[in-house]
Design a protein around this motif. Structure first.
Motif, PDB file in Angstrom:
ATOM      1  N   GLU A 177      10.779   4.383  -2.053  1.00  0.00           N
ATOM      2  CA  GLU A 177      10.492   4.833  -3.406  1.00  0.00           C
ATOM      3  C   GLU A 177      10.813   3.852  -4.326  1.00  0.00           C
ATOM      4  N   LYS A 178      11.481   3.214  -4.281  1.00  0.00           N
ATOM      5  CA  LYS A 178      11.720   1.986  -5.420  1.00  0.00           C
ATOM      6  C   LYS A 178      10.715   1.171  -5.275  1.00  0.00           C
ATOM      7  N   GLN A 179       9.970   0.893  -4.282  1.00  0.00           N
ATOM      8  CA  GLN A 179       8.827  -0.066  -4.037  1.00  0.00           C
ATOM      9  C   GLN A 179       7.651   0.700  -4.545  1.00  0.00           C
ATOM     10  N   ASN A 180       7.608   1.843  -4.814  1.00  0.00           N
ATOM     11  CA  ASN A 180       6.499   2.667  -5.338  1.00  0.00           C
ATOM     12  C   ASN A 180       5.435   2.554  -3.935  1.00  0.00           C
ATOM     13  N   HIS A 181       6.066   2.612  -2.807  1.00  0.00           N
ATOM     14  CA  HIS A 181       5.298   2.515  -1.552  1.00  0.00           C
ATOM     15  C   HIS A 181       4.457   1.625  -1.236  1.00  0.00           C
ATOM     16  N   ILE A 182       4.684   0.351  -1.952  1.00  0.00           N
ATOM     17  CA  ILE A 182       3.965  -0.827  -1.837  1.00  0.00           C
ATOM     18  C   ILE A 182       4.704  -1.775  -0.919  1.00  0.00           C
ATOM     19  N   CYS A 183       4.026  -2.632   0.265  1.00  0.00           N
ATOM     20  CA  CYS A 183       4.759  -3.494   1.012  1.00  0.00           C
ATOM     21  C   CYS A 183       4.580  -4.882   0.044  1.00  0.00           C
ATOM     22  N   PRO A 184       5.809  -5.351  -0.208  1.00  0.00           N
ATOM     23  CA  PRO A 184       5.870  -6.544  -1.104  1.00  0.00           C
ATOM     24  C   PRO A 184       5.229  -7.654  -0.561  1.00  0.00           C
ATOM     25  N   GLY A 229       1.031  -6.470  -0.500  1.00  0.00           N
ATOM     26  CA  GLY A 229       0.726  -5.843  -1.746  1.00  0.00           C
ATOM     27  C   GLY A 229       0.228  -4.499  -1.571  1.00  0.00           C
ATOM     28  N   LYS A 230      -0.005  -4.016  -0.397  1.00  0.00           N
ATOM     29  CA  LYS A 230      -0.639  -2.628   0.047  1.00  0.00           C
ATOM     30  C   LYS A 230       0.142  -1.432  -0.073  1.00  0.00           C
ATOM     31  N   GLU A 231      -0.498  -0.096  -0.502  1.00  0.00           N
ATOM     32  CA  GLU A 231       0.403   1.005  -0.398  1.00  0.00           C
ATOM     33  C   GLU A 231       0.245   1.711   0.893  1.00  0.00           C
ATOM     34  N   TYR A 232       1.595   2.017   1.423  1.00  0.00           N
ATOM     35  CA  TYR A 232       1.373   2.985   2.691  1.00  0.00           C
ATOM     36  C   TYR A 232       2.382   4.123   2.526  1.00  0.00           C
ATOM     37  N   ASP A 233       2.041   5.066   3.350  1.00  0.00           N
ATOM     38  CA  ASP A 233       2.870   6.158   3.593  1.00  0.00           C
ATOM     39  C   ASP A 233       4.124   5.731   4.445  1.00  0.00           C
TER      40      ASP A 233
END
Length: 374
Positions: A323-330, A333-337
């Motif tokens: 949740e803190k990362q807003n679902h983003i892989c650092p 940079g892509k969003e994932y469930d």
């Protein structure tokens, strides 16, 4: 080709010439039957089970079928009990006056009761054939009473001087293998656990030397060897190496059950820094991140963290970080469930990283695998 025939013998015939020798085994049937060959377990029926056998005979109830093996024509003792050993021993021991039934031993029974016991018929199937056929057959019928385990079946099939001598080292309650390895090897000698482990280690050792081998093929290959000295020597070398290089008093609780033969084969020609290893092991035993302490010595030898089963991040920490990362892989940079991401230690365990929320990042599976492979 294997043949199986049914015969009927009486308790009188079975107990004729009964001899119970702790080292040489137990024989009956006028010396023609190995009831307990010297390589098999010691008597293990308890009092209740012994009583049940005598009660069955006195009431004329049928005992379960017994199975014998016919040995080669040149064998000193032509028959061997494969299944029914404990029932046979219970009968022989009672007739020999070794224990009582309802406060009477055999010699205190009236003559008619003695005769009833001695005339009781036993149903026996006798098997004759190749070792591989007998092995497969006995696995099928070994279903009643105190069933023999896998190694005891192998001992029966590959009977010979090799197994008889191996039993001297590996299969007695206080045998040499037990004295040396009781804190390093799991199991008990009388159930053949030490012999089974020694054969596994030797077979794997020969495999590592390029010889295709398994415990059964090793037994078959060495069945007629005059002794088991090579097996016993290798077993001693393996455990003495372990005892010499690792402090039993300090590390006893994490040393039992390891694949010592594997590490002996790989490292016994090296001079290990035992003092430094002891310091490292002591520190690792205090590390709360390690969930499998039995993997500490393998890790110290190999450097492979998979032996340790390191703590993974719990679900609540992973969910909070996701949740803190807003679902983003650092990393990508892509969003994932959530279910497609994995908890990763920012600072690795080997560098002092702990399994705490401050050291957690959520990576997609591909990035986590790529990072772990570096």
């Amino acid at each position: 080709m294997m043949t199986i025939k049914q015969i009927s013998v009486t308790v009188r015939e079975i107990t004729q010439g009964y001899v119970n020798n702790e080292e040489q085994g137990v024989r009956g049937y006028d010396g023609l039957l190995d009831i307990r060959p010297p390589y098999q377990r010691e008597f293990i029926y308890n009092d209740k089970e012994q009583q049940a056998v005598i009660n069955t005979v006195l009431h004329g109830y049928p005992l379960n079928v017994m199975y014998w093996v016919k040995r080669n024509d040149d064998a000193e003792c032509p028959y061997e009990v494969m299944d029914g050993q404990q029932r046979t021993l219970a009968l022989c021991e009672y007739v020999a006056g070794k224990y009582s039934f309802e406060f009477k031993n055999f010699f205190n029974q009236p003559a008619d009761i003695q005769k009833r016991i001695l005339d009781y018929p036993l149903t026996v199937y006798v098997c004759e054939g190749a070792a591989s056929e007998k092995l497969e057959w006995f696995k099928t019928i070994n279903i009643a009473g105190k069933a023999l385990n896998e190694q005891e079946i192998r001992n029966a099939i590959y009977a010979g001087p090799f197994v008889s001598d191996a039993k001297r080292h590996f299969s007695k309650s206080n045998c040499g293998a037990y004295k040396l390895g009781k804190d390093l090897v799991n199991g008990t000698p009388i159930r053949q656990d030490f012999l089974k482990k020694a054969l596994e280690w030797m077979a794997e050792h020969e495999n590592r030397e390029g010889k295709a081998q398994n415990p059964v093929s090793y037994m078959a290959q060495h069945q007629h060897d005059p002794n088991a000295n090579n097996l016993w020597t290798y077993f001693q070398n393996v455990l003495n190496w372990a005892i010499t290089n690792f402090e039993m008093k300090k590390f006893k609780k994490i040393m039992k059950g390891l694949d010592w033969a594997l590490y002996y084969d790989k490292y016994h020609n090296e001079t290990l820094d035992t003092v430094e290893m002891a310091k490292q092991i002591s520190a690792l035993m205090r590390d709360g991140e390690i969930q499998r302490q039995s993997g500490i010595i393998p890790y110290v030898l190999t450097g492979d963290e998979q032996h340790l089963d390191l703590r993974a991040f719990p679900e609540d920490i992973k969910l909070a970080v996701w949740e803190k990362q807003n679902h983003i892989c650092p990393l990508c940079g892509k969003e994932y469930d959530f279910e497609f991401m994995e908890g990763d230690h920012i600072k690795p365990w080997r560098e002092g990283g702990r399994t705490v929320i401050e050291n957690c990042q959520m990576l997609c599976r591909d990035c986590n695998r790529h990072k772990g492979a570096k």
